[in-house]
Structure formats: structure tokens, C-alpha cells
Write a protein that holds these residues in place. Structure first.
Motif, PDB file in Angstrom:
ATOM      1  N   GLY A  44       6.242  -1.192  25.064  1.00 55.60           N
ATOM      2  CA  GLY A  44       7.835  -1.905  24.792  1.00 55.60           C
ATOM      3  C   GLY A  44       7.651  -1.514  23.571  1.00 55.60           C
ATOM      4  N   HIS A  45       7.782  -3.460  22.564  1.00 53.86           N
ATOM      5  CA  HIS A  45       8.434  -2.891  21.512  1.00 53.86           C
ATOM      6  C   HIS A  45       6.546  -3.126  20.229  1.00 53.86           C
ATOM      7  CE1 HIS A  45      10.567  -5.901  17.479  1.00 53.86           C
ATOM      8  NE2 HIS A  45       9.594  -4.514  17.320  1.00 53.86           N
ATOM      9  N   VAL A  46       6.401  -2.080  20.041  1.00 48.58           N
ATOM     10  CA  VAL A  46       5.012  -1.738  19.050  1.00 48.58           C
ATOM     11  C   VAL A  46       5.693  -2.184  17.721  1.00 48.58           C
ATOM     12  CG1 VAL A  46       3.675  -0.063  18.080  1.00 48.58           C
ATOM     13  CG2 VAL A  46       5.163  -0.005  20.807  1.00 48.58           C
ATOM     14  N   LEU A  47       3.951  -2.872  17.359  1.00 45.58           N
ATOM     15  CA  LEU A  47       4.197  -3.113  16.039  1.00 45.58           C
ATOM     16  C   LEU A  47       3.204  -1.875  14.740  1.00 45.58           C
ATOM     17  CD1 LEU A  47       4.315  -4.618  13.136  1.00 45.58           C
ATOM     18  CD2 LEU A  47       2.776  -6.618  14.288  1.00 45.58           C
ATOM     19  N   ASP A  48       3.856  -1.293  14.001  1.00 43.69           N
ATOM     20  CA  ASP A  48       2.663  -0.594  13.336  1.00 43.69           C
ATOM     21  C   ASP A  48       2.257  -1.462  11.681  1.00 43.69           C
ATOM     22  OD1 ASP A  48       0.930   1.855  11.897  1.00 43.69           O
ATOM     23  OD2 ASP A  48       2.725   2.834  12.440  1.00 43.69           O
ATOM     24  N   ALA A  49       1.367  -2.267  11.965  1.00 43.80           N
ATOM     25  CA  ALA A  49       0.958  -2.645  10.759  1.00 43.80           C
ATOM     26  C   ALA A  49       0.109  -1.582   9.242  1.00 43.80           C
ATOM     27  CB  ALA A  49       0.192  -3.563  11.050  1.00 43.80           C
ATOM     28  N   GLY A  50       1.385  -1.615   8.568  1.00 42.84           N
ATOM     29  CA  GLY A  50       0.167  -0.264   7.570  1.00 42.84           C
ATOM     30  C   GLY A  50       0.080   0.509   7.669  1.00 42.84           C
ATOM     31  N   CYS A  51       1.949   0.614   8.149  1.00 44.82           N
ATOM     32  CA  CYS A  51       2.309   2.311   8.673  1.00 44.82           C
ATOM     33  C   CYS A  51       2.048   3.199   7.484  1.00 44.82           C
ATOM     34  CB  CYS A  51       3.683   2.181   9.170  1.00 44.82           C
ATOM     35  SG  CYS A  51       4.840   1.875   7.645  1.00 44.82           S
ATOM     36  N   GLY A  52       2.323   3.188   6.416  1.00 46.36           N
ATOM     37  CA  GLY A  52       1.394   3.946   4.634  1.00 46.36           C
ATOM     38  C   GLY A  52       3.266   5.066   5.303  1.00 46.36           C
ATOM     39  N   THR A  53       3.007   6.325   5.498  1.00 53.56           N
ATOM     40  CA  THR A  53       4.310   7.053   5.040  1.00 53.56           C
ATOM     41  C   THR A  53       4.985   7.489   6.576  1.00 53.56           C
ATOM     42  OG1 THR A  53       3.174   8.871   5.018  1.00 53.56           O
ATOM     43  CG2 THR A  53       3.704   8.180   2.917  1.00 53.56           C
ATOM     44  N   GLY A  54       4.628   6.820   7.883  1.00 56.38           N
ATOM     45  CA  GLY A  54       5.512   5.993   8.843  1.00 56.38           C
ATOM     46  C   GLY A  54       5.169   7.266   9.952  1.00 56.38           C
ATOM     47  N   ALA A  80       9.107   6.918   3.766  1.00 57.89           N
ATOM     48  CA  ALA A  80       9.004   7.093   5.235  1.00 57.89           C
ATOM     49  C   ALA A  80      10.846   7.594   6.013  1.00 57.89           C
ATOM     50  CB  ALA A  80       8.069   5.876   5.928  1.00 57.89           C
ATOM     51  N   ARG A  81      11.385   6.872   5.476  1.00 57.97           N
ATOM     52  CA  ARG A  81      12.458   6.282   5.373  1.00 57.97           C
ATOM     53  C   ARG A  81      13.286   7.289   5.243  1.00 57.97           C
ATOM     54  NH1 ARG A  81      13.219   1.143   2.554  1.00 57.97           N
ATOM     55  NH2 ARG A  81      13.470  -0.712   4.455  1.00 57.97           N
ATOM     56  N   THR A  82      12.589   8.893   4.194  1.00 59.04           N
ATOM     57  CA  THR A  82      13.139   9.948   4.205  1.00 59.04           C
ATOM     58  C   THR A  82      12.748  11.318   5.171  1.00 59.04           C
ATOM     59  OG1 THR A  82      11.225  10.611   2.733  1.00 59.04           O
ATOM     60  CG2 THR A  82      13.004   9.656   1.753  1.00 59.04           C
ATOM     61  N   ARG A  83      11.595  10.411   5.816  1.00 56.87           N
ATOM     62  CA  ARG A  83      11.125  11.025   7.570  1.00 56.87           C
ATOM     63  C   ARG A  83      11.732  11.205   8.493  1.00 56.87           C
ATOM     64  NH1 ARG A  83       4.319  11.841   5.661  1.00 56.87           N
ATOM     65  NH2 ARG A  83       4.383  12.133   3.532  1.00 56.87           N
ATOM     66  N   GLY A  84      12.396   9.975   8.939  1.00 56.34           N
ATOM     67  CA  GLY A  84      12.740  10.313   9.948  1.00 56.34           C
ATOM     68  C   GLY A  84      13.900   8.480   9.796  1.00 56.34           C
TER      69      GLY A  84
END
Length: 204
Positions: A44-54, A80-84
Motif C-alpha cells: 500500500g502507501h509507504v512512509l519512508d521516515a528519515g529518507c535521507g537522499t532517497g 533525493a529529487r535529483t535522483r528520481g
């Protein structure tokens, strides 16, 4: 609390230890996260808490999960946004989130908080999750460091927060840029969110 934004910008993580890269930024998802995905520990819907660089969040999104990834450090989220894409990136405190998440990933986050704030983190993650949600958590298990977490401390925090632990073991996570230290020992925790009704019934 550690100044993670300062660290991502080149500052010291621990006083007196020179910055030599971000050790948990290995350019790929953590092997334990890959293993969890293969074992069906995400849904389902996943929360990645403290995702760092993603990288963990992007790995899960590529496998078709809806992922919300949160980190307190703006520079980490910018990277993270630059990676995907395909992930909802949020700058903020994972402990402040509320929502309806089916899975919570907390990779190397618990130990980053001061001991008096750690129980509040796992309690907030429980509030963000639906009854029956899955929790996949790693925390450093390195004695004698500023990030030391004991098994009783972690178990108690999870139990009090309404997480039912189904697996508690030792394993390792990969790190980069640390001479002679390609991995670090961690606690590996799998848990399920207990019914809020059941928790309320047992509260004195």
C-alpha cells in the motif's frame, strides 16, 4: 539532536570527526530494504521516515508502491529529487506526520534522536499508520557511541507505542566512505501496528 542539515552541507556529524562523505548514502537501496521488499514486507502507501537522499524510497516507488518520503534536512530532499521522481518528497519532521500509511520504513532513524525523544518518534509513527500496518525498522547496535541503542530500550519504546514486534534480530547495514568499515551492526525490527481499540482497552 544532530544537525543533519549542517552535515549534508559538509559539517561534522560528531564533534571532532571530519566530514568524509555521507556514510549511509551508498548510492543504492539498503540490502535489508531490498530483502524486505522481496519478502512482502511492504504494501500500500509507504512512509519512508528519515529518507535521507532517497534511494530506499525510489527503489520502492520503482516497484509500484505509493511512497511518501520525509526528511528534516532540506539538502537531503533536494538531492533525493535529483535522483528520481515518483515519490512525494517532504521536508519536515517524520514524527509530526499524521496519515493513513500501510507500511512504515524507519531506516537508521531511531538512534539519531536523543534518548528522551525516541519513544515519541515510534509513537508518532504508530499514529501515522493504519491498524495492522507493517513497520520495518533498523537502528544502530553499536555500544559506547553517541547513537547507542539497547535492545530493552527499543523493545520498550515499540511496545508502549502500540507496535507488536514479530522479529527482533541483529544484522548489518552498508555504509560508504568509512575506511575499513563497509558495514555497521544494527537491530532489525519487524512489527505490526496493534489495533487502536485493543490498545485503548488495555490502557489503565
Amino acid at each position: 539532536m544532530v544537525d543533519f542539515e549542517g552535515f549534508y552541507r559538509g559539517g561534522e556529524l560528531v564533534e571532532g570527526v571530519p566530514h568524509d562523505g555521507v556514510p549511509w548514502d551508498i548510492g543504492a537501496p539498503q540490502p535489508v530494504v531490498v530483502a524486505w521488499e522481496r519478502a512482502g514486507r511492504f504494501r500500500g502507501h509507504v512512509l519512508d521516515a528519515g529518507c535521507g537522499t532517497g534511494d530506499n524510497a525510489l527503489f520502492l516507488a520503482e516497484r509500484g508502491f505509493r511512497v511518501t518520503a520525509v526528511d528534516i534536512a532540506p539538502t537531503a530532499i533536494e538531492t533525493a529529487r535529483t535522483r528520481g521522481d515518483g515519490v512525494e518528497w517532504i521536508v519536515g519532521d517524520a514524527a509530526a506526520l499524521t496519515g493513513q500509511f500501510d507500511t512504515v520504513l524507519a531506516s537508521a532513524l531511531f538512534h539519531c534522536l536523543p534518548p528522551d525523544q525516541r519513544p515519541g518518534l515510534v509513537a508518532a509513527l504508530r499514529k501515522a499508520a493504519v491498524d495492522g500496518a507493517l513497520l520495518n525498522l533498523t537502528s544502530l547496535a553499536v555500544e559506547g557511541t553517541p547513537f547507542d541503542v539497547s535492545e530493552p530500550e527499543l523493545r520498550t519504546a515499540l511496545d508502549d507505542a502500540g507496535w507488536e514486534v514479530t522479529r527482533f534480530a541483529r544484522d548489518v547495514i552498508a555504509v560508504a566512505g568509512v575506511d575499513g568499515l563497509p558495514e555497521l551492526p544494527v537491530w532489525i525490527v519487524e512489527a505490526t501496528a496493534a489495533s487502536r481499540g485493543a490498545c485503548a482497552a488495555t490502557t489503565p
